[in-house]
Design a protein around this motif. Structure first.
Motif, PDB file in Angstrom:
ATOM      1  N   SER A  65      15.759  -6.499  18.259  1.00 28.10           N
ATOM      2  CA  SER A  65      17.096  -6.985  18.367  1.00 28.10           C
ATOM      3  C   SER A  65      17.816  -6.623  19.794  1.00 28.10           C
ATOM      4  CB  SER A  65      18.031  -6.266  17.168  1.00 28.10           C
ATOM      5  OG  SER A  65      17.858  -4.942  17.224  1.00 28.10           O
ATOM      6  N   LYS A  66      17.559  -5.296  20.376  1.00 27.34           N
ATOM      7  CA  LYS A  66      17.888  -5.003  21.329  1.00 27.34           C
ATOM      8  C   LYS A  66      17.552  -5.852  22.919  1.00 27.34           C
ATOM      9  CE  LYS A  66      17.920  -0.930  24.647  1.00 27.34           C
ATOM     10  NZ  LYS A  66      16.987  -1.469  25.745  1.00 27.34           N
ATOM     11  N   ASP A  67      15.990  -5.920  22.523  1.00 29.88           N
ATOM     12  CA  ASP A  67      15.354  -6.807  23.545  1.00 29.88           C
ATOM     13  C   ASP A  67      15.892  -8.114  23.491  1.00 29.88           C
ATOM     14  OD1 ASP A  67      14.096  -4.391  24.271  1.00 29.88           O
ATOM     15  OD2 ASP A  67      12.204  -5.590  24.044  1.00 29.88           O
ATOM     16  N   PHE A  68      16.048  -8.909  22.355  1.00 30.68           N
ATOM     17  CA  PHE A  68      16.541 -10.354  22.158  1.00 30.68           C
ATOM     18  C   PHE A  68      17.743 -10.384  22.876  1.00 30.68           C
ATOM     19  CE2 PHE A  68      18.208 -13.727  19.903  1.00 30.68           C
ATOM     20  CZ  PHE A  68      17.513 -14.822  20.148  1.00 30.68           C
ATOM     21  N   LYS A  69      18.680  -9.179  22.909  1.00 27.72           N
ATOM     22  CA  LYS A  69      20.058  -9.652  23.203  1.00 27.72           C
ATOM     23  C   LYS A  69      19.932 -10.040  24.938  1.00 27.72           C
ATOM     24  CE  LYS A  69      24.543  -7.535  23.754  1.00 27.72           C
ATOM     25  NZ  LYS A  69      25.251  -6.208  23.222  1.00 27.72           N
ATOM     26  N   SER A  70      18.994  -9.359  25.411  1.00 31.04           N
ATOM     27  CA  SER A  70      18.722  -9.424  26.942  1.00 31.04           C
ATOM     28  C   SER A  70      18.080 -10.639  27.062  1.00 31.04           C
ATOM     29  CB  SER A  70      18.013  -8.241  27.388  1.00 31.04           C
ATOM     30  OG  SER A  70      18.650  -7.017  27.469  1.00 31.04           O
ATOM     31  N   ILE A  71      17.066 -10.906  26.318  1.00 30.84           N
ATOM     32  CA  ILE A  71      16.260 -12.126  26.623  1.00 30.84           C
ATOM     33  C   ILE A  71      17.035 -13.376  26.523  1.00 30.84           C
ATOM     34  CG2 ILE A  71      14.411 -13.491  25.420  1.00 30.84           C
ATOM     35  CD1 ILE A  71      13.141 -10.865  24.507  1.00 30.84           C
TER      36      ILE A  71
END
Length: 444
Positions: free
Chosen positions: A414-420
């Protein structure tokens, strides 16, 4: 992309928007069956009990295995009456379209035909292939398969081809011993034959196609005599008189323009490869968003930065379309690309169990410097830096040009996807990739 080294594929989506563009009647063994040719990439479901998957589009190609009734296959191309399909193992093979809805016919039976006029016997269903003999008018022939203009015969226990219009097929049948494909003999070298020199270690294949059986392998710098050319393939003869096919992009002719290696970004040709596309959606976020969407968006931002710097940018796909994995490194080779960059987003077996970005390379001498320079430029991004790692991916393994694969975050974190999914992150990745490439060309 999964961490196992193979692309992550969601469950196959059944897309039934086939465009029927024609049908033809084929005679095979004891029965006449109907086959259809479809215009687009689609999914097919095997309805026969068992269908043999072959290395090429014909019964004389080696078998790769079998698929059972109910198996779903993604069609990525077709030739004559054969479908080119992607298997669950990510291998590419060929299946006969007329057996998708019918049980396999026996290749130990043939129909008896009468030769109506003198017929040349060919090694393959191609008038440019080797002529190995003739059949005189009035002779009988054992027909094991017909496909439009061509008929395959069992001739002296060999599988050969003649033009269908030279035969009159009866209803009589005969039992055969299995036929084997003939061996191609060396041709006399043509006058003024050109020589090509291999650019890399190169496979010589028995037919013009990446799935064809490998006859031999020749080393980089080997000179081969060109006997003929078929589209992107040379039919060649080796020094020890082996005859086969090599891909034209693996060899240089004496008069071919040599691509000058770029020493700065403004001189360079960069191939950008947005991972997945079309029916291949890639990995999924926790909210069901597709990897393919963000690989394309990020690649487009990288392209804009590179074009601003004067680079020549080529996409393997620029829209949401399916592109076969094998064709991606081929595009780089044909363009004599100075760098190939494949964009992906990783996925872990359990959500939120992994994070960060990784720069993958395959060949230490060809790829590592590019991977090192790009990895150095990516430091400082808001995700964890997992560094440079070896990756046995097809788009790297089969690539003749300097190439890397960037996994720019875990899509199911979820943290990475916010950036992606953030345009700001995509823009920052683009800036840093452009900077890394500039450093790479300065180092050359």
């Amino acid at each position: 992309m999964s961490r196992t080294g193979r692309p992550f594929y969601a469950k196959t989506i059944s897309i039934k928007k086939w465009a029927l563009i024609g049908a033809l009647s084929l005679t095979f063994g004891l029965a006449a069956v109907s086959t259809s040719v479809f215009a687009a990439n689609n999914e097919i479901t095997v309805k026969a009990d068992t269908v043999t998957v072959r290395m090429g589009p014909g019964l004389t190609y080696a078998a790769m295995g079998e698929v059972k009734q109910g198996t779903a296959l993604d069609v990525i191309g077709h030739r004559n009456a054969w479908y080119k399909v992607r298997l669950a193992s990510n291998q590419i093979g060929w299946v006969p379209s007329w057996l998708i809805d019918h049980n396999d016919a026996s290749t130990t039976s043939a129909k008896i035909a009468t030769v109506t006029k003198q017929a040349s016997i060919y090694a393959y269903a191609d008038a440019k292939s080797q002529v190995i003999g003739t059949l005189e008018s009035g002779a009988t022939a054992n027909v094991i398969y017909q496909d439009g203009d061509w008929s395959q015969l069992n001739y002296n226990h060999q599988a050969v081809w003649v033009k269908s219009n030279t035969l009159k097929v009866s209803d009589q049948t005969v039992t055969l011993t299995p036929a084997t494909q003939i061996a191609i003999k060396a041709d006399p070298k043509p006058k003024n034959a050109i020589l090509v020199t291999t650019r890399i270690d190169t496979n010589v294949r028995e037919a013009a196609g990446m799935n064809a059986k490998v006859i031999t392998q020749v080393k980089k710098g080997t000179k081969l005599t060109v006997l003929s050319q078929s589209n992107d393939w040379y039919r060649v003869q080796t020094a020890d008189d082996k005859v086969g096919y090599v891909a034209s992009w693996t060899a240089d002719t004496p008069n071919s323009a040599k691509a000058k290696a770029a020493t700065k970004l403004s001189e360079a040709t960069i191939v950008l490869d947005p991972g997945h596309g079309g029916t291949d959606v890639g990995a999924l976020s926790q909210s069901g968003k597709y990897e393919k969407t963000y690989t394309l968006a990020t690649a487009q931002r990288i392209a804009a930065k590179l074009k601003d710097a004067g680079a020549n940018v080529i996409f393997t796909r620029s829209t949401d379309t399916f592109v076969d994995l094998a064709s991606r490194p081929i595009k780089a080779a044909k363009a004599h690309a100075d760098a190939f960059i494949s964009i992906h987003f990783d996925s872990s077996p359990e959500a939120n169990s992994a994070t960060g970005f990784t720069t993958y390379y395959y060949d230490n001498s060809k790829d590592y410097q590019l991977a090192s320079d790009l990895s150095a430029s990516l430091k400082g991004l808001p995700l964890d830096d997992r560094g440079v790692a070896f990756g046995n991916f097809e788009v790297l393994r089969e690539n003749t040009q300097p190439s890397v694969l960037l996994e720019m975050g875990y899509i199911n974190n979820s943290k990475d996807f916010k950036s992606i999914s953030s345009p700001q992150y995509q823009e920052e990745v683009a800036d840093r990739v452009a900077k890394g490439l500039s450093n790479y060309f300065k180092d050359k």
